[in-house]
Motif scaffolding. Structure first.
Motif, PDB file in Angstrom:
ATOM      1  N   UNK A  18       0.834  -1.198   0.000  1.00  0.00           N
ATOM      2  CA  UNK A  18       0.000   0.000   0.000  1.00  0.00           C
ATOM      3  C   UNK A  18       0.876   1.259   0.000  1.00  0.00           C
ATOM      4  N   UNK A  19       1.932   1.242   0.801  1.00  0.00           N
ATOM      5  CA  UNK A  19       2.839   2.387   0.875  1.00  0.00           C
ATOM      6  C   UNK A  19       3.591   2.581  -0.449  1.00  0.00           C
ATOM      7  N   UNK A  20       4.030   1.482  -1.045  1.00  0.00           N
ATOM      8  CA  UNK A  20       4.738   1.549  -2.330  1.00  0.00           C
ATOM      9  C   UNK A  20       3.804   2.067  -3.417  1.00  0.00           C
ATOM     10  N   UNK A  21       2.575   1.607  -3.415  1.00  0.00           N
ATOM     11  CA  UNK A  21       1.605   2.077  -4.406  1.00  0.00           C
ATOM     12  C   UNK A  21       1.330   3.570  -4.228  1.00  0.00           C
ATOM     13  N   UNK A  22       1.252   4.011  -2.998  1.00  0.00           N
ATOM     14  CA  UNK A  22       1.022   5.432  -2.722  1.00  0.00           C
ATOM     15  C   UNK A  22       2.192   6.261  -3.272  1.00  0.00           C
ATOM     16  N   UNK A  23       3.398   5.753  -3.091  1.00  0.00           N
ATOM     17  CA  UNK A  23       4.598   6.483  -3.498  1.00  0.00           C
ATOM     18  C   UNK A  23       4.827   6.459  -5.009  1.00  0.00           C
ATOM     19  N   UNK A  24       4.660   5.281  -5.623  1.00  0.00           N
ATOM     20  CA  UNK A  24       5.030   5.121  -7.029  1.00  0.00           C
ATOM     21  C   UNK A  24       3.849   5.066  -7.995  1.00  0.00           C
ATOM     22  N   UNK A  25       2.661   4.795  -7.483  1.00  0.00           N
ATOM     23  CA  UNK A  25       1.509   4.617  -8.362  1.00  0.00           C
ATOM     24  C   UNK A  25       1.472   3.214  -8.921  1.00  0.00           C
TER      25      UNK A  25
END
Length: 198
Positions: A18-25
């Protein structure tokens, strides 16, 4: 301290994803990024989720399940009348969607993309939500508050009629000054219809 594969859980992987998706899309986020965020090899992530698609589906399901769990508390609350439960349930759904879109727009946009990919998770979620609405309307029929002969059909109709207030495609309308007033007017109309002839 860096996590080991023994301490690595599916839940920790989903939180990191979830954090990676928030950061990178969703277009740029990779399993390698998730593994790096956790301090493990990407093989460790794949031991929990066999493919990138499975990981993305699980993240989407986790997000949708949190919404369902919140609403299920209202569904089961027999201290409220069925009419109050229905109004509160739809208001909670609207408020949660507005909050997510407003407070974390990057992640909300990501979930819109992921939900488009996750047909099974979204289908199960929609079935759960309409099932909860059906139970509320059935309770209203049993108590004499609602007069509909077909609670399931009515539940689907209520869900579809209120789509403007929970379908992410309408998110630009949610912050308009009249949105809450429009929601209240629609709820009054729907509840009058469910009560049947005066």
């Amino acid at each position: 301290m860096s996590p080991t594969t023994e301490t690595l859980t599916a839940e920790r992987i989903l939180e990191a994803t979830e954090e990676v998706l928030r950061r990178h899309g969703p277009a740029k986020a990779t399993v390698v990024d998730v593994a790096r965020a956790l301090g493990v090899s990407h093989g460790s992530v794949y031991r929990h989720f066999r493919t990138k698609a499975a990981l993305r589906e699980a993240v989407t399901k986790r997000w949708l399940d949190r919404m369902s769990e919140t609403l299920s508390v209202i569904t089961a609350d027999e201290t409220r009348t069925p009419e109050t439960r229905l109004r509160d349930w739809l208001a909670a759904l609207f408020a949660a969607k507005r909050r997510k879109a407003g407070e974390d727009p990057e992640l909300f946009a990501t979930y819109m993309v992921l939900a488009g990919e996750s047909g099974e998770a979204v289908g199960e979620h929609l079935a759960d939500l309409t099932g909860q609405l059906t139970r509320i309307i059935e309770a209203g029929v049993a108590s004499g508050d609602f007069a509909t002969p077909h609670p399931r059909i009515s539940a689907v109709a209520v869900f579809q009629a209120t789509g403007r207030f929970h379908d992410p495609g309408y998110q630009r309308l949610w912050e308009r000054p009249e949105a809450q007033k429009d929601f209240a007017a629609l709820m009054d109309l729907l509840l009058r219809g469910l009560r049947g002839p005066a």
